[in-house]
Design a protein around this motif. Structure first.
Motif, PDB file in Angstrom:
ATOM      1  N   VAL A 118       0.841  -1.189   0.000  1.00 32.83           N
ATOM      2  CA  VAL A 118       0.000   0.000   0.000  1.00 32.83           C
ATOM      3  C   VAL A 118       0.881   1.246   0.000  1.00 32.83           C
ATOM      4  CG1 VAL A 118      -1.754   1.313   1.252  1.00 32.83           C
ATOM      5  CG2 VAL A 118      -1.828  -1.186   1.230  1.00 32.83           C
ATOM      6  N   ILE A 119       0.602   2.172  -0.896  1.00 35.18           N
ATOM      7  CA  ILE A 119       1.299   3.441  -0.916  1.00 35.18           C
ATOM      8  C   ILE A 119       0.450   4.459  -0.164  1.00 35.18           C
ATOM      9  CG2 ILE A 119       2.222   5.276  -2.379  1.00 35.18           C
ATOM     10  CD1 ILE A 119       2.583   3.246  -4.580  1.00 35.18           C
ATOM     11  N   GLU A 120       1.017   5.053   0.870  1.00 40.21           N
ATOM     12  CA  GLU A 120       0.272   6.010   1.679  1.00 40.21           C
ATOM     13  C   GLU A 120       0.036   7.301   0.895  1.00 40.21           C
ATOM     14  OE1 GLU A 120      -2.093   7.147   3.906  1.00 40.21           O
ATOM     15  OE2 GLU A 120      -1.026   5.572   5.006  1.00 40.21           O
ATOM     16  N   THR A 121      -1.212   7.764   0.839  1.00 43.85           N
ATOM     17  CA  THR A 121      -1.549   8.994   0.111  1.00 43.85           C
ATOM     18  C   THR A 121      -2.226  10.016   1.010  1.00 43.85           C
ATOM     19  OG1 THR A 121      -3.686   8.055  -0.567  1.00 43.85           O
ATOM     20  CG2 THR A 121      -1.798   7.744  -2.058  1.00 43.85           C
ATOM     21  N   LEU A 136       1.441  15.769  -0.914  1.00 44.63           N
ATOM     22  CA  LEU A 136       1.522  16.827   0.090  1.00 44.63           C
ATOM     23  C   LEU A 136       1.357  18.189  -0.570  1.00 44.63           C
ATOM     24  CD1 LEU A 136       4.526  15.533   2.232  1.00 44.63           C
ATOM     25  CD2 LEU A 136       2.101  15.381   2.780  1.00 44.63           C
ATOM     26  N   GLU A 137       0.724  19.107   0.152  1.00 47.78           N
ATOM     27  CA  GLU A 137       0.526  20.461  -0.340  1.00 47.78           C
ATOM     28  C   GLU A 137       1.721  21.326   0.024  1.00 47.78           C
ATOM     29  OE1 GLU A 137      -1.920  21.279  -2.230  1.00 47.78           O
ATOM     30  OE2 GLU A 137      -3.043  19.400  -2.022  1.00 47.78           O
ATOM     31  N   ARG A 138       1.734  22.542  -0.522  1.00 49.95           N
ATOM     32  CA  ARG A 138       2.842  23.461  -0.270  1.00 49.95           C
ATOM     33  C   ARG A 138       2.986  23.755   1.227  1.00 49.95           C
ATOM     34  NH1 ARG A 138       3.339  29.650  -2.684  1.00 49.95           N
ATOM     35  NH2 ARG A 138       5.334  30.157  -1.713  1.00 49.95           N
ATOM     36  N   GLU A 139       1.847  23.936   1.910  1.00 52.02           N
ATOM     37  CA  GLU A 139       1.902  24.212   3.343  1.00 52.02           C
ATOM     38  C   GLU A 139       2.512  23.037   4.114  1.00 52.02           C
ATOM     39  OE1 GLU A 139      -0.678  24.517   1.424  1.00 52.02           O
ATOM     40  OE2 GLU A 139      -0.992  26.690   1.319  1.00 52.02           O
ATOM     41  N   ASP A 140       2.213  21.808   3.665  1.00 48.63           N
ATOM     42  CA  ASP A 140       2.790  20.624   4.312  1.00 48.63           C
ATOM     43  C   ASP A 140       4.304  20.606   4.129  1.00 48.63           C
ATOM     44  OD1 ASP A 140       0.165  19.867   4.855  1.00 48.63           O
ATOM     45  OD2 ASP A 140       0.005  18.746   2.991  1.00 48.63           O
ATOM     46  N   HIS A 141       4.763  20.920   2.903  1.00 48.09           N
ATOM     47  CA  HIS A 141       6.209  20.968   2.652  1.00 48.09           C
ATOM     48  C   HIS A 141       6.881  22.013   3.529  1.00 48.09           C
ATOM     49  CE1 HIS A 141       5.556  19.160  -1.638  1.00 48.09           C
ATOM     50  NE2 HIS A 141       5.707  18.223  -0.716  1.00 48.09           N
ATOM     51  N   GLN A 142       6.246  23.175   3.667  1.00 49.18           N
ATOM     52  CA  GLN A 142       6.829  24.236   4.488  1.00 49.18           C
ATOM     53  C   GLN A 142       6.944  23.805   5.946  1.00 49.18           C
ATOM     54  OE1 GLN A 142       4.140  27.473   3.613  1.00 49.18           O
ATOM     55  NE2 GLN A 142       5.366  28.199   1.882  1.00 49.18           N
ATOM     56  N   HIS A 143       5.915  23.122   6.441  1.00 51.38           N
ATOM     57  CA  HIS A 143       5.938  22.635   7.820  1.00 51.38           C
ATOM     58  C   HIS A 143       7.074  21.628   8.029  1.00 51.38           C
ATOM     59  CE1 HIS A 143       4.657  20.960  11.648  1.00 51.38           C
ATOM     60  NE2 HIS A 143       4.574  19.759  11.082  1.00 51.38           N
ATOM     61  N   LEU A 144       7.205  20.686   7.104  1.00 50.98           N
ATOM     62  CA  LEU A 144       8.251  19.675   7.222  1.00 50.98           C
ATOM     63  C   LEU A 144       9.643  20.290   7.044  1.00 50.98           C
ATOM     64  CD1 LEU A 144       6.534  16.757   5.273  1.00 50.98           C
ATOM     65  CD2 LEU A 144       6.894  16.914   7.745  1.00 50.98           C
ATOM     66  N   CYS A 145       9.752  21.278   6.161  1.00 51.89           N
ATOM     67  CA  CYS A 145      11.048  21.959   5.983  1.00 51.89           C
ATOM     68  C   CYS A 145      11.470  22.658   7.272  1.00 51.89           C
ATOM     69  CB  CYS A 145      10.957  22.961   4.834  1.00 51.89           C
ATOM     70  SG  CYS A 145      11.058  22.212   3.191  1.00 51.89           S
ATOM     71  N   LYS A 146      10.494  23.251   7.970  1.00 51.42           N
ATOM     72  CA  LYS A 146      10.817  23.893   9.252  1.00 51.42           C
ATOM     73  C   LYS A 146      11.337  22.866  10.257  1.00 51.42           C
ATOM     74  CE  LYS A 146      10.923  27.238  12.274  1.00 51.42           C
ATOM     75  NZ  LYS A 146      11.354  26.500  13.462  1.00 51.42           N
ATOM     76  N   LEU A 147      10.743  21.662  10.251  1.00 51.32           N
ATOM     77  CA  LEU A 147      11.217  20.606  11.144  1.00 51.32           C
ATOM     78  C   LEU A 147      12.639  20.177  10.794  1.00 51.32           C
ATOM     79  CD1 LEU A 147       8.046  18.316  11.483  1.00 51.32           C
ATOM     80  CD2 LEU A 147       8.829  20.115  13.022  1.00 51.32           C
ATOM     81  N   THR A 148      12.937  20.098   9.483  1.00 47.11           N
ATOM     82  CA  THR A 148      14.296  19.712   9.077  1.00 47.11           C
ATOM     83  C   THR A 148      15.303  20.799   9.440  1.00 47.11           C
ATOM     84  OG1 THR A 148      14.006  20.611   6.847  1.00 47.11           O
ATOM     85  CG2 THR A 148      13.459  18.296   7.174  1.00 47.11           C
TER      86      THR A 148
END
Length: 403
Positions: free
Chosen positions: A216-219, A254-266
């Protein structure tokens, strides 16, 4: 080999890749671009590919190991298992985990099984060994295991694949023999079973962070964010963080806001792992402020709209927030220059000189100077000149009458 169209090839070339070309649909080999005209990208009937660089180790040539920026989502990658004389096939994106990212960053992942085996042979040869026996090629994440040895199975002897949860897609031979160690790679059924059991344990560890065996690929965005958040927190090297960032940025669910959130975590994780490298540099901030002040001063002193607009090129690498004060200053200066062009004033010195001209000859000289002034003010000056000419001519007439 991925075939590229002209637009894709040109973009890859601009990104620093070596591009090969040939006539479309032909069976001839690809050739270097210098064998074609410079206008090849604008012509129809040609196809392109990226030239894969080779390297040599221990007298054995193989393609350079893959890097993260070369891999596309859904692409099969071949990870070299140096301690088990085997190769793992996994689908990037579906089977991606920190262990795979670290393997890629360490140079142990190839684009096909043949080059993975060659690299494995080369590394062994440099250490004074030559690989002998079968090199297992194992695909991770398939429900139904199979083993293809190229020979008919003995029905009286149980095959190792029957007991393995991780399948063997194919079993191929690595050339030559391990020096003075003829029995390292066992051939009996029981020993093969032990080998595959060890392979299964390694594969399970390799896939620990991905539910790949479920197929299963998580979406769902929420679950993806939870997964990536956990993986970021578990990273213990800068390379693993950077590799994970490349993965979630390429995730189309993932949406742009999701990428921004994860980038902040990185960013927070990178600061934690290497504060000296990733902490904000106060010196850089001061240097930027000094450069900004100089640029704002240049904007204020610019004399034409062309000079003002040309200054924006010095901010190409800046963020939107950093460019904001420069753009505001440019807009202000352009408005000032626009007002200067519409509100032209008459030079008082020339007007006074016309009004005080003592004779017609001096007035002729002043009228010639009027023609060098701005076209918008010439009519005003000429009106003054006509008035003074009338006065001078009437003065002459009056003198003649009195005499």
């Amino acid at each position: 080999m991925n075939i590229l169209n002209s637009n894709e090839a040109f973009a890859a070339m601009m990104a620093g890749k070596n591009i090969l070309c040939r006539a479309a649909g032909e069976l001839i080999e690809f050739d270097d671009l210098d064998q074609f005209p410079a206008t090849i990208f604008a012509k129809a009937g040609y196809e392109f590919c990226i030239k894969i660089e080779m390297m040599e180790l221990g007298g054995i040539s193989f393609t350079k190991p893959l890097t993260l920026d070369e891999i596309q989502d859904g692409q099969d990658v071949f990870t070299i298992n140096t301690y088990g004389q085997s190769i793992y096939i996994s689908e990037f994106g579906k089977m991606t985990c920190p262990a795979l990212i670290e393997s890629i960053n360490s140079g142990f992942v190839q684009r096909d099984a043949e080059n993975a085996k060659l690299q494995l042979q080369a590394m062994a040869k440099v250490l004074g060994r030559e690989l002998n026996g079968d090199c297992l090629v194992v695909r991770l994440g398939t429900d139904k295991p199979k083993r293809n040895t190229g020979k008919k199975a003995n029905n009286s002897t149980p095959t190792a694949a029957n007991d393995a949860s991780v399948p063997v897609e194919k079993k191929t031979s690595c050339d030559s023999a391990i020096t003075n160690e003829p029995e390292v790679w066992k051939t009996s059924a029981q020993e093969a079973h032990e080998t595959l059991k060890e392979t299964r344990e390694i594969a399970e560890a390799f896939m620990a962070s991905e539910p790949a065996l479920e197929g299963v690929i998580e979406t769902e965005a929420v679950k993806l964010i939870e997964k990536f958040t956990t993986q970021i927190a578990q990273c213990n090297t800068v390379d693993s963080v950077l590799g994970l960032r490349s993965i979630f940025l390429a995730n189309g669910h993932l949406e742009r806001e999701d990428h921004q959130h994860l980038c902040k975590l990185t960013e927070d994780k990178l600061l934690e792992l290497d504060p000296e490298q990733y902490a904000p540099k106060s010196a850089q901030i001061v240097e930027h402020q000094e450069y900004l002040d100089t640029l704002l001063n240049d904007v204020a002193l610019a004399q034409t709209p062309v000079e003002v607009n040309a200054l924006i090129r010095y901010t190409k690498t800046w963020t939107e927030q950093q460019r904001k004060p420069v753009i505001m200053a440019m807009n202000k200066r352009l408005i000032e220059l626009s007002k200067q062009n519409t509100e032209v004033t008459v030079p008082p010195s020339l007007m006074v000189r016309i009004q005080n001209a003592v004779d017609i000859a001096e007035l002729y000289e002043l009228e010639a100077e009027v023609r060098t002034r701005h076209p918008d003010i010439q009519p005003k000056l000429m009106d003054v000149a006509k008035q003074r000419r009338f006065e001078l001519e009437n003065q002459v007439d009056q003198v003649e009458l009195n005499s």
